[in-house]
Write an enzyme that holds these catalytic residues in place. Structure first.
Site, PDB file in Angstrom:
ATOM      1  N   LYS A 178     -16.072  -0.858   1.544  1.00  0.00           N
ATOM      2  CA  LYS A 178     -15.289  -1.223   0.350  1.00  0.00           C
ATOM      3  C   LYS A 178     -16.292  -1.628  -0.731  1.00  0.00           C
ATOM      4  O   LYS A 178     -16.844  -2.731  -0.681  1.00  0.00           O
ATOM      5  CB  LYS A 178     -14.324  -2.363   0.678  1.00  0.00           C
TER       6      LYS A 178
ATOM      7  N   GLU B  86       0.834  -1.206   0.000  1.00  0.00           N
ATOM      8  CA  GLU B  86       0.000   0.000   0.000  1.00  0.00           C
ATOM      9  C   GLU B  86       0.869   1.256   0.000  1.00  0.00           C
ATOM     10  O   GLU B  86       0.409   2.348   0.314  1.00  0.00           O
ATOM     11  CB  GLU B  86      -0.967  -0.002   1.188  1.00  0.00           C
TER      12      GLU B  86
END
Length: 300
Positions: A227, A107
């Site tokens: 999400k 990430e």
């Protein structure tokens, strides 16, 4: 993916922005949540001898993410604050972590051999509200939390005390997945102790309406990760967001660890009027979404 493609096609045909198809009256921009230092399963080192093995003897924090959450009304300003802070953290890690090599995880967060307390000491110096994603399910087994840095096992009640001390000692504003994903009761206990911190469900709720309703019933959380590609349909996303808002639960739209440069997440977050936007700090896959949100901000 199909719904996103359809939304983009309709927006193009109608000469509108994607977010306008969701909520043409949207005005409030979300606050940024940026992953600065990584640990847990998102941070792995490939051994040269065993390239397929992850975490081959490498020390790292047990918590998965250490987050910076600037308290600015401007998305662009928050973006710049986080980038500057991440560079400052880089310099500090070089000084305090003898094994730090400047590598980033999947990430784009810094990888370090420090443990979570040491990382929090580093982040405290940048003077920005701090968050953590404990991802506790990833190191929970047989009613214990198995820490590797340093190696020790914490029983469930010890985990409660440990996290409570971290929140107090480091003024942690945001704490995600603090217990394993079925322990709604301990989430509720931490929220009762710290009603002014965000106690965030991700693995606990999994963008699932039924699990959200259980969390509401048990008073487990005051914030939820959303999400969009986790739940199967934007109609489900809409249901989760509406229920969260009706129950005063903050909405955190989030990227995933495996990302492309697709940027529709920014339109979805703004259209559904998310309170927070969790999308890293830098890196082309993350910045594509952040820059799209800045574009939306500039249009007002």
């Amino acid at each position: 993916a199909l719904e996103s493609a359809v939304l983009k096609a309709i927006a193009k045909e109608q000469k509108k922005e994607v977010w306008q198809l969701i909520n043409s009256k949207a005005k409030r921009l979300p606050r940024l949540v940026g992953n600065c230092i990584g640990g847990g399963k998102h941070s792995f080192v490939r051994s040269s001898a065993y390239p397929k093995l992850r975490n081959a003897g490498a020390k790292k924090p047990d918590f998965q993410e250490f987050l910076l959450i600037p308290n600015s009304k401007s998305v662009k300003e928050s973006f710049e604050i986080n980038k500057k802070a991440k560079e400052e953290v880089f310099r500090t890690l070089k000084d305090v972590d003898g094994k730090f090599s400047g590598k980033k995880n999947d990430e784009n967060a810094w990888m370090t051999s420090l443990n979570e307390k040491e990382v929090l000491e580093v982040l405290k110096k940048v003077n920005i509200p701090i968050g953590v994603d404990v991802a506790a399910s990833s190191f929970y087994k047989r009613r214990r939390y198995h820490y590797q840095n340093p190696i020790l096992d914490r029983e469930i009640e010890e985990q409660v005390l440990y996290l409570a001390n971290l929140i107090k000692n480091f003024s942690i504003f945001y704490i995600e997945d603090c217990f394993e994903e079925e322990d709604f009761e301990r989430f509720a206990l931490l929220l009762k102790k710290f009603p002014n911190s965000l106690i965030v469900g991700d693995d606990l709720t999994a963008t699932d309406h039924t699990r959200l309703l259980k969390a509401i019933r048990m008073k487990s959380i005051n914030a939820i990760i959303v999400k969009p590609n986790q739940t199967g349909s934007l109609l489900n996303v809409k249901q989760v967001c509406e229920t969260a808002r009706e129950n005063n639960i903050k909405i955190v739209f989030s990227h995933r660890s495996g990302e492309t440069e697709e940027n529709i997440l920014a339109d979805l977050a703004f259209g559904f009027q998310a309170d927070f936007f969790k999308c890293g700090i830098d890196g082309k896959e993350r910045e594509a979404k952040l820059k799209r949100l800045i574009e939306i901000e500039k249009s007002f």
